[in-house]
Motif scaffolding. Structure first.
Motif, PDB file in Angstrom:
ATOM      1  N   THR A  34     -14.546 -19.441  11.227  1.00 38.82           N
ATOM      2  CA  THR A  34     -14.269 -19.117  12.619  1.00 38.82           C
ATOM      3  C   THR A  34     -15.109 -17.898  12.992  1.00 38.82           C
ATOM      4  O   THR A  34     -15.466 -17.102  12.122  1.00 38.82           O
ATOM      5  CB  THR A  34     -12.769 -18.843  12.840  1.00 38.82           C
ATOM      6  N   LEU A  35     -15.439 -17.765  14.242  1.00 33.10           N
ATOM      7  CA  LEU A  35     -16.151 -16.576  14.692  1.00 33.10           C
ATOM      8  C   LEU A  35     -15.174 -15.413  14.738  1.00 33.10           C
ATOM      9  O   LEU A  35     -14.007 -15.580  15.090  1.00 33.10           O
ATOM     10  CB  LEU A  35     -16.761 -16.803  16.074  1.00 33.10           C
ATOM     11  N   ARG A  36     -15.640 -14.248  14.376  1.00 34.32           N
ATOM     12  CA  ARG A  36     -14.789 -13.060  14.454  1.00 34.32           C
ATOM     13  C   ARG A  36     -14.433 -12.781  15.915  1.00 34.32           C
ATOM     14  O   ARG A  36     -15.165 -13.177  16.827  1.00 34.32           O
ATOM     15  CB  ARG A  36     -15.518 -11.845  13.882  1.00 34.32           C
ATOM     16  N   ASP A  37     -13.331 -12.064  16.119  1.00 35.09           N
ATOM     17  CA  ASP A  37     -12.967 -11.651  17.475  1.00 35.09           C
ATOM     18  C   ASP A  37     -14.112 -10.851  18.082  1.00 35.09           C
ATOM     19  O   ASP A  37     -14.713 -10.007  17.408  1.00 35.09           O
ATOM     20  CB  ASP A  37     -11.696 -10.794  17.458  1.00 35.09           C
ATOM     21  N   ALA A  89     -27.475 -23.694  13.088  1.00 32.70           N
ATOM     22  CA  ALA A  89     -26.545 -23.952  14.191  1.00 32.70           C
ATOM     23  C   ALA A  89     -25.714 -25.198  13.909  1.00 32.70           C
ATOM     24  O   ALA A  89     -24.494 -25.200  14.106  1.00 32.70           O
ATOM     25  CB  ALA A  89     -27.308 -24.096  15.507  1.00 32.70           C
ATOM     26  N   LEU A  90     -26.366 -26.262  13.407  1.00 37.87           N
ATOM     27  CA  LEU A  90     -25.635 -27.482  13.061  1.00 37.87           C
ATOM     28  C   LEU A  90     -24.617 -27.197  11.963  1.00 37.87           C
ATOM     29  O   LEU A  90     -23.460 -27.637  12.030  1.00 37.87           O
ATOM     30  CB  LEU A  90     -26.611 -28.567  12.596  1.00 37.87           C
ATOM     31  N   ILE A  91     -25.032 -26.421  10.973  1.00 37.58           N
ATOM     32  CA  ILE A  91     -24.128 -26.092   9.863  1.00 37.58           C
ATOM     33  C   ILE A  91     -22.953 -25.264  10.363  1.00 37.58           C
ATOM     34  O   ILE A  91     -21.797 -25.551  10.027  1.00 37.58           O
ATOM     35  CB  ILE A  91     -24.897 -25.391   8.731  1.00 37.58           C
ATOM     36  N   LEU A  92     -23.202 -24.247  11.175  1.00 34.75           N
ATOM     37  CA  LEU A  92     -22.108 -23.416  11.688  1.00 34.75           C
ATOM     38  C   LEU A  92     -21.155 -24.227  12.554  1.00 34.75           C
ATOM     39  O   LEU A  92     -19.937 -24.138  12.385  1.00 34.75           O
ATOM     40  CB  LEU A  92     -22.655 -22.225  12.482  1.00 34.75           C
ATOM     41  N   ARG A  93     -21.690 -25.041  13.468  1.00 33.91           N
ATOM     42  CA  ARG A  93     -20.805 -25.874  14.307  1.00 33.91           C
ATOM     43  C   ARG A  93     -19.928 -26.778  13.435  1.00 33.91           C
ATOM     44  O   ARG A  93     -18.743 -26.949  13.691  1.00 33.91           O
ATOM     45  CB  ARG A  93     -21.628 -26.734  15.250  1.00 33.91           C
ATOM     46  N   SER A  94     -20.543 -27.345  12.411  1.00 37.77           N
ATOM     47  CA  SER A  94     -19.804 -28.248  11.520  1.00 37.77           C
ATOM     48  C   SER A  94     -18.707 -27.500  10.766  1.00 37.77           C
ATOM     49  O   SER A  94     -17.592 -28.003  10.618  1.00 37.77           O
ATOM     50  CB  SER A  94     -20.762 -28.912  10.528  1.00 37.77           C
ATOM     51  N   ALA A 122     -15.686 -29.297   8.851  1.00 38.72           N
ATOM     52  CA  ALA A 122     -16.404 -30.205   7.953  1.00 38.72           C
ATOM     53  C   ALA A 122     -16.615 -29.549   6.590  1.00 38.72           C
ATOM     54  O   ALA A 122     -16.716 -28.325   6.480  1.00 38.72           O
ATOM     55  CB  ALA A 122     -17.741 -30.606   8.552  1.00 38.72           C
ATOM     56  N   GLU A 123     -16.704 -30.379   5.572  1.00 37.49           N
ATOM     57  CA  GLU A 123     -16.960 -29.921   4.214  1.00 37.49           C
ATOM     58  C   GLU A 123     -18.463 -29.942   3.944  1.00 37.49           C
ATOM     59  O   GLU A 123     -19.193 -30.766   4.524  1.00 37.49           O
ATOM     60  CB  GLU A 123     -16.234 -30.818   3.212  1.00 37.49           C
ATOM     61  N   PRO A 124     -18.964 -29.063   3.063  1.00 38.88           N
ATOM     62  CA  PRO A 124     -20.402 -29.004   2.786  1.00 38.88           C
ATOM     63  C   PRO A 124     -21.071 -30.339   2.446  1.00 38.88           C
ATOM     64  O   PRO A 124     -22.172 -30.595   2.969  1.00 38.88           O
ATOM     65  CB  PRO A 124     -20.497 -27.993   1.636  1.00 38.88           C
ATOM     66  N   PRO A 125     -20.477 -31.238   1.641  1.00 36.15           N
ATOM     67  CA  PRO A 125     -21.165 -32.514   1.394  1.00 36.15           C
ATOM     68  C   PRO A 125     -21.357 -33.342   2.675  1.00 36.15           C
ATOM     69  O   PRO A 125     -22.387 -33.998   2.847  1.00 36.15           O
ATOM     70  CB  PRO A 125     -20.253 -33.243   0.405  1.00 36.15           C
ATOM     71  N   ALA A 151     -24.222 -31.730   4.610  1.00 33.91           N
ATOM     72  CA  ALA A 151     -25.515 -32.089   4.014  1.00 33.91           C
ATOM     73  C   ALA A 151     -25.927 -33.498   4.448  1.00 33.91           C
ATOM     74  O   ALA A 151     -27.097 -33.745   4.754  1.00 33.91           O
ATOM     75  CB  ALA A 151     -25.446 -31.984   2.494  1.00 33.91           C
ATOM     76  N   ARG A 152     -24.975 -34.419   4.517  1.00 37.65           N
ATOM     77  CA  ARG A 152     -25.280 -35.773   4.994  1.00 37.65           C
ATOM     78  C   ARG A 152     -25.714 -35.739   6.455  1.00 37.65           C
ATOM     79  O   ARG A 152     -26.640 -36.438   6.857  1.00 37.65           O
ATOM     80  CB  ARG A 152     -24.087 -36.706   4.796  1.00 37.65           C
ATOM     81  N   ALA A 153     -25.061 -34.927   7.259  1.00 43.76           N
ATOM     82  CA  ALA A 153     -25.440 -34.807   8.676  1.00 43.76           C
ATOM     83  C   ALA A 153     -26.857 -34.232   8.808  1.00 43.76           C
ATOM     84  O   ALA A 153     -27.621 -34.663   9.679  1.00 43.76           O
ATOM     85  CB  ALA A 153     -24.436 -33.924   9.422  1.00 43.76           C
ATOM     86  N   LEU A 154     -27.205 -33.300   7.943  1.00 42.24           N
ATOM     87  CA  LEU A 154     -28.563 -32.764   7.954  1.00 42.24           C
ATOM     88  C   LEU A 154     -29.575 -33.852   7.625  1.00 42.24           C
ATOM     89  O   LEU A 154     -30.619 -33.954   8.257  1.00 42.24           O
ATOM     90  CB  LEU A 154     -28.717 -31.636   6.934  1.00 42.24           C
ATOM     91  N   ARG A 155     -29.251 -34.677   6.643  1.00 47.04           N
ATOM     92  CA  ARG A 155     -30.157 -35.762   6.271  1.00 47.04           C
ATOM     93  C   ARG A 155     -30.270 -36.774   7.402  1.00 47.04           C
ATOM     94  O   ARG A 155     -31.338 -37.326   7.636  1.00 47.04           O
ATOM     95  CB  ARG A 155     -29.690 -36.442   4.995  1.00 47.04           C
ATOM     96  N   ASP A 156     -29.171 -37.023   8.103  1.00 45.45           N
ATOM     97  CA  ASP A 156     -29.224 -37.936   9.252  1.00 45.45           C
ATOM     98  C   ASP A 156     -30.134 -37.369  10.350  1.00 45.45           C
ATOM     99  O   ASP A 156     -30.868 -38.099  11.000  1.00 45.45           O
ATOM    100  CB  ASP A 156     -27.831 -38.188   9.826  1.00 45.45           C
TER     101      ASP A 156
END
Length: 87
Positions: free
Chosen positions: A4-7, A36-41, A46-49, A52-57
């Motif tokens: 989560t983003l800090r206050d 940005a995609l990783i942070l939003r996820s 979302a879990e890291p695996p 990683a699949r979303a990055l490959r997509d």
């Protein structure tokens, strides 16, 4: 894993990714598309695996190993940086 983003930190999407602004200190972070995609996820729970699949997509030429390494590296950098914290 969820972050989560800090206050006091706000996120704004940009054409190139995302900008995070700490409204208290005035410090900001500019993220390109991949972090940005990783942070939003991560914020969405979302879990890291899965990330990683979303990055490959999003980048079909990216190997599974590289996608996993990038996800781990960026996740570690985000959790060590001031604008985010584990949820």
């Amino acid at each position: 894993m969820s972050l989560t983003l800090r206050d006091g930190v706000c996120a704004t999407d940009t054409a190139d990714g995302m900008v995070l602004l700490d409204e208290v200190s005035g410090r900001y972070w500019q993220l390109n598309h991949t972090p940005a995609l990783i942070l939003r996820s991560l914020i969405d729970g979302a879990e890291p695996p899965d990330i990683a699949r979303a990055l490959r997509d999003a980048h079909p030429r990216l190997t599974a190993e590289r996608a996993g390494d990038d996800t781990a590296t960026i996740t570690r950098a985000l959790t060590e940086a001031p604008p985010v914290m584990p949820a």
